[in-house]
Design a protein around this motif. Sequence first.
Motif, mmCIF file in Angstrom:
data_model
loop_
_atom_site.group_PDB
_atom_site.id
_atom_site.type_symbol
_atom_site.label_atom_id
_atom_site.label_comp_id
_atom_site.label_asym_id
_atom_site.label_seq_id
_atom_site.Cartn_x
_atom_site.Cartn_y
_atom_site.Cartn_z
ATOM 1 N N VAL A 196 -111.973 -51.922 -44.426
ATOM 2 C CA VAL A 196 -111.562 -50.759 -43.350
ATOM 3 C C VAL A 196 -110.148 -51.393 -42.878
ATOM 4 N N GLU A 197 -109.386 -52.030 -43.567
ATOM 5 C CA GLU A 197 -108.109 -52.779 -43.172
ATOM 6 C C GLU A 197 -106.963 -51.703 -43.040
ATOM 7 N N GLU A 198 -106.331 -51.754 -41.969
ATOM 8 C CA GLU A 198 -105.205 -50.759 -41.912
ATOM 9 C C GLU A 198 -104.188 -51.025 -43.136
ATOM 10 N N PRO A 199 -103.871 -49.710 -43.875
ATOM 11 C CA PRO A 199 -102.756 -49.726 -44.745
ATOM 12 C C PRO A 199 -101.332 -50.284 -44.258
ATOM 13 N N MET A 200 -100.600 -51.215 -45.121
ATOM 14 C CA MET A 200 -99.414 -51.743 -44.486
ATOM 15 C C MET A 200 -98.220 -51.212 -45.604
ATOM 16 N N TYR A 201 -98.517 -51.301 -46.565
ATOM 17 C CA TYR A 201 -97.751 -50.729 -47.729
ATOM 18 C C TYR A 201 -96.287 -51.967 -47.846
ATOM 19 N N HIS A 202 -96.631 -53.250 -47.648
ATOM 20 C CA HIS A 202 -95.667 -54.250 -47.586
ATOM 21 C C HIS A 202 -95.004 -54.324 -48.935
ATOM 22 N N GLU A 203 -95.932 -54.238 -50.113
ATOM 23 C CA GLU A 203 -95.242 -53.911 -51.454
ATOM 24 C C GLU A 203 -95.066 -52.875 -52.089
ATOM 25 N N CYS A 204 -95.091 -51.743 -51.256
ATOM 26 C CA CYS A 204 -94.819 -50.289 -51.964
ATOM 27 C C CYS A 204 -93.621 -50.061 -52.157
ATOM 28 N N ASP A 205 -92.925 -49.690 -53.490
ATOM 29 C CA ASP A 205 -91.644 -49.593 -53.488
ATOM 30 C C ASP A 205 -91.124 -48.223 -53.521
ATOM 31 N N ASP A 206 -92.111 -47.322 -53.443
ATOM 32 C CA ASP A 206 -91.819 -45.737 -53.398
ATOM 33 C C ASP A 206 -92.557 -45.192 -52.015
ATOM 34 N N ASN B 40 -103.231 -42.895 -45.164
ATOM 35 C CA ASN B 40 -103.358 -43.036 -43.879
ATOM 36 C C ASN B 40 -104.551 -42.053 -43.374
ATOM 37 N N LEU B 41 -104.533 -40.892 -43.497
ATOM 38 C CA LEU B 41 -105.616 -39.904 -42.953
ATOM 39 C C LEU B 41 -106.830 -40.263 -43.150
ATOM 40 N N LEU B 42 -107.334 -40.574 -44.641
ATOM 41 C CA LEU B 42 -108.628 -41.204 -44.906
ATOM 42 C C LEU B 42 -109.146 -42.609 -44.231
ATOM 43 N N TRP B 43 -108.176 -43.380 -44.319
ATOM 44 C CA TRP B 43 -108.326 -44.738 -43.529
ATOM 45 C C TRP B 43 -108.924 -44.284 -41.963
ATOM 46 N N ARG B 44 -108.218 -43.695 -41.673
ATOM 47 C CA ARG B 44 -108.468 -43.293 -40.047
ATOM 48 C C ARG B 44 -109.665 -42.596 -39.818
ATOM 49 N N ASN B 45 -110.270 -41.954 -40.846
ATOM 50 C CA ASN B 45 -111.481 -41.159 -40.737
ATOM 51 C C ASN B 45 -112.492 -41.758 -41.997
ATOM 52 N N TRP B 46 -112.559 -43.275 -42.070
ATOM 53 C CA TRP B 46 -113.158 -43.956 -42.948
ATOM 54 C C TRP B 46 -114.797 -44.042 -42.721
ATOM 55 N N SER B 47 -115.512 -42.960 -42.840
ATOM 56 C CA SER B 47 -117.107 -42.966 -42.854
ATOM 57 C C SER B 47 -117.348 -41.703 -43.376
ATOM 58 N N ALA B 48 -118.634 -41.905 -44.014
ATOM 59 C CA ALA B 48 -119.168 -40.490 -44.633
ATOM 60 C C ALA B 48 -119.312 -39.422 -43.755
ATOM 61 N N ASP C 188 -101.703 -49.894 -53.354
ATOM 62 C CA ASP C 188 -101.236 -49.381 -52.244
ATOM 63 C C ASP C 188 -101.551 -48.047 -51.496
ATOM 64 N N TYR C 189 -102.456 -47.469 -52.347
ATOM 65 C CA TYR C 189 -103.309 -46.262 -51.875
ATOM 66 C C TYR C 189 -104.794 -46.408 -52.148
ATOM 67 N N SER C 190 -105.503 -47.343 -51.364
ATOM 68 C CA SER C 190 -106.589 -47.865 -51.858
ATOM 69 C C SER C 190 -107.712 -46.827 -51.297
ATOM 70 N N TYR C 191 -107.470 -46.339 -50.378
ATOM 71 C CA TYR C 191 -108.377 -45.364 -49.764
ATOM 72 C C TYR C 191 -108.719 -43.985 -50.639
ATOM 73 N N ILE C 192 -107.431 -43.683 -51.134
ATOM 74 C CA ILE C 192 -107.530 -42.553 -52.188
ATOM 75 C C ILE C 192 -108.414 -42.769 -53.226
ATOM 76 N N ALA C 193 -107.929 -44.079 -53.751
ATOM 77 C CA ALA C 193 -108.553 -44.604 -55.029
ATOM 78 C C ALA C 193 -110.279 -44.589 -54.619
ATOM 79 N N LYS C 194 -110.735 -45.209 -53.574
ATOM 80 C CA LYS C 194 -111.927 -45.409 -53.311
ATOM 81 C C LYS C 194 -112.789 -44.025 -53.051
ATOM 82 N N VAL C 195 -112.095 -43.216 -52.713
ATOM 83 C CA VAL C 195 -112.903 -41.745 -52.231
ATOM 84 C C VAL C 195 -112.830 -40.934 -53.259
#
Length: 234
Positions: free
Chosen positions: A205-215, A119-127, A155-162
């Motif tokens: 830059v879609e907001e993470p929602m975690y609808h399919e996240c089990d943990d 979430n933190l990465l998403w909120r600040n998603w710019s170089a 589920d954690y696409s912003y961590i993965a992308k950065v």
Amino acid sequence: MAAAGAWRAAGRRRRRREAAEEEEGAVLRRVREARDDLLSSGFWAASAGAVRAPLSASAEPPARCVCYGLGRFGGCPAARHQLAFLLLLLEELGEGKHGIEGSATLFYMVHCGKALYNNLLWRNWSAGALSKMVIIGNSFKGIEERLLSRIFERDYSYIAKVLKGTEEVALPTHPRYLDTFNDTSVHWFPLQKLKELSPEVWDFVEEPMYHECDDLEIIRKDHADEHHPAAVES
């Protein structure tokens, strides 16, 4: 009788105040002891290199600090050591000496949920914004290693992308703090590395929602209730 009642009420208030002051003093003493413990054990000295790494690489060292996920340090030794580490860190950064509100920020997030980092990465998603952040928390590389690729990227696409734009230095392992600082790293995001990422990385830059996240390790606003008011993150 009225005077006697007022005297008893004042006495109770004074005793409560004295008890609160005594408890506060005891907590502060335990925090100081935790700080001394970090220093005498050599853990802080061994960790200082990891802490200084982003400072030496950055033209704008952090001027602000945001802390997430710190436990009840009044009764939890691990949380006290994490708080004591933060206080030593602030001394190292000299944060209190800045005369203005700088935009560069240190996020201290030891053992927070994966979604909170995402979430933190998403909120600040710019170089530009990411290059001014330092995150001390669970290893991003460790998160990648522990999850299946499809779940990590879903589920954690912003961590993965950065990840390819991240520099990470692990805090040292110490037998006394295996549970307190295990899997903890310092992360920063050099602007040049971020600019080398493909343009497509920045388009979504879609907001993470975690609808399919089990943990999921945080409580979403749409699932929060009156029993968990302090645990809500978005």
